[in-house]
Scaffold this active site. Structure first.
Site, PDB file in Angstrom:
ATOM      1  N   ASN A   9     -10.323   0.508   0.356  1.00 30.80           N
ATOM      2  CA  ASN A   9      -8.775   0.294   0.169  1.00 30.80           C
ATOM      3  C   ASN A   9      -8.087  -0.016  -0.913  1.00 30.80           C
ATOM      4  OD1 ASN A   9      -5.850   0.357   0.313  1.00 30.80           O
ATOM      5  ND2 ASN A   9      -6.002  -0.998   2.688  1.00 30.80           N
ATOM      6  N   HIS A  27      -2.896   6.934   3.371  1.00 39.17           N
ATOM      7  CA  HIS A  27      -3.537   5.592   2.209  1.00 39.17           C
ATOM      8  C   HIS A  27      -4.551   5.764   3.341  1.00 39.17           C
ATOM      9  CE1 HIS A  27      -3.626   2.031   1.485  1.00 39.17           C
ATOM     10  NE2 HIS A  27      -3.902   0.454   2.708  1.00 39.17           N
ATOM     11  N   CYS A  56       0.942  -1.286  -0.100  1.00 40.24           N
ATOM     12  CA  CYS A  56      -0.369  -0.112   0.468  1.00 40.24           C
ATOM     13  C   CYS A  56       1.003   1.152   0.060  1.00 40.24           C
ATOM     14  CB  CYS A  56      -1.333   0.012   1.560  1.00 40.24           C
ATOM     15  SG  CYS A  56      -2.373  -1.373   0.754  1.00 40.24           S
TER      16      CYS A  56
END
Ligand code: COA
Length: 344
Positions: A291, A261, A127
């Site tokens: 996500n 993030h 990520c």
């Protein structure tokens, strides 16, 4: 690595050093939206649990005939359109979910987008991939290897997440985002002003997709130790973001936007709270996409710009955390640009 020594540092005084400037932003999301209610039909979970624990209401899922590379190509083409350019000197692609182990996807993306035989390669930092790719691209520009680089991040988490695992299936989604970076001046809006990158392989198992040697038999799924990841994400992103804020000579209360993030609304809120930035600076754009891994920052940037929550000249901090473990941050003043977004 604390990378501020290689990035130009901005301290409100005249400065004509070379800068690396964000010149275009594009995204591509799959059309299919999977709501919490749909997941709750087959998993022991509820819309209420998912919303209150994560802030997520829906996530996108790539069509069966659509690949990570397809999403990457569309986002890359959109970023070029946003930058009003037909060519760049290099392409760096970040993904956790390559369509195949070999070869990398970036050369195929460059070919399909019509960029010819430019250098193109993938980076793997889960990520944090978009910020690692951005730092790599900035390095290519500072080294004189390229004048412009297309940074692309794309994910098809739906291909590696166990649909029966409620702790991951509710969180992750598919999508792609891309930015064009070009050589410019550190005085321009959009110039990347400071970087911080780090990793800790001691905790490699917290976010994990086993390889064939680790798990020779059976279907291999992505796993995540949710609570431990949650705590590490807050800790690492807060420290990393503070480093770039300090390197720029800014104070947290003058930061106009923190795009962390997009993992969980509670993580984003906790990072903003610990940083001491104004609450409205914490941009939370995950409600309808979940996500999206490495793609989450450019996807959130495009949503925030179009929603009027991220404005030109805002002091902006991007910060990410992911498997590896890896983390990173970059500080910039937000440029005036129009994102180009499509769905496939
Ligand atoms: N629905 C209902 N219950 C769920 C659930 C779901 N979708 N997912 C987990 N639970 C349960 C757990 O099994 C646990 O039950 P138990 O207490 O009986 O063992 C309980 O909820 C609490 O689990 P915990 O993991 O402590 O909850 P949490 O408040 O930390 O939230 C996450 C879970 C996954 C949402 C949270 O840990 C998180 O967001 N982690 C980071 C995820 C992330 O961002 N990953 C990417 C970073 S790169």
């Amino acid at each position: 690595m604390h990378a501020s020594e290689f990035a130009p540092v901005f301290r409100d005084e005249p400065d004509d050093r070379t800068g690396v400037v964000v010149a275009g932003l594009g995204t591509c999301l799959p059309r299919a939206e999977i709501s919490n209610a749909v997941l709750a039909e087959r998993l022991d979970t509820s819309d209420e649990w998912i919303r209150t624990r994560t802030g997520i209401a829906a996530r996108r899922r790539a069509a069966p005939d659509s690949s990570m590379t397809d999403l990457a190509c569309a986002a890359a083409a959109n970023a070029l359109r946003s930058a009003d350019r037909g060519a760049v000197d290099a392409l760096v692609l970040a993904t956790t979910t390559p369509d195949r182990p070999c070869p990398a996807a970036a050369p195929e993306v460059a070919h399909r987008v019509g960029l010819g035989t430019i250098p193109a390669f993938d980076v793997s930092a889960v990520c944090s991939g978009f910020l690692y790719a951005t730092a790599t691209a900035a390095g290519l520009i500072h080294a004189g290897i390229a004048d412009s680089v297309l940074v692309t991040a794309a994910e098809t988490y739906s291909r590696i997440v166990d649909p029966a695992d409620r702790s991951t299936a509710v969180i992750f989604g598919d999508g792609a985002g891309a930015v064009v970076l070009r050589r410019g001046s550190v005085r321009e809006a959009g110039a990347l002003l400071a970087f911080d990158l780090g990793s800790d392989g001691a905790d490699k198992d917290l976010i994990h997709l086993p390889g064939e040697r680790e798990q020779p038999a059976g279907r291999r799924w992505f796993t995540m130790a949710g609570r431990k990841v949650y705590l590490q994400a807050i800790e690492r992103m807060t420290h990393s973001a503070l480093r770039v804020i300090n390197d720029c000579g800014w104070t947290p209360e003058t930061v106009g936007a923190v795009v962390a993030h997009q993992a969980n609304a509670r993580i984003i809120g906790a990072v903003a709270d610990r940083l001491g930035v104004p609450p409205e600076a914490a941009l939370c754009e995950l409600a309808r996409v979940g996500n999206t891994g490495a793609a989450s920052i450019p996807v959130a940037l495009a949503d925030a710009v179009d929603g009027g929550r991220l404005r030109p000249d805002a002091r902006t901090v991007l910060t990410a955390f992911g498997g590896g473990l890896t983390w990173g941050s970059v500080a910039l003043t937000w440029p005036r640009l129009a994102p180009v977004r499509t769905e496939i």
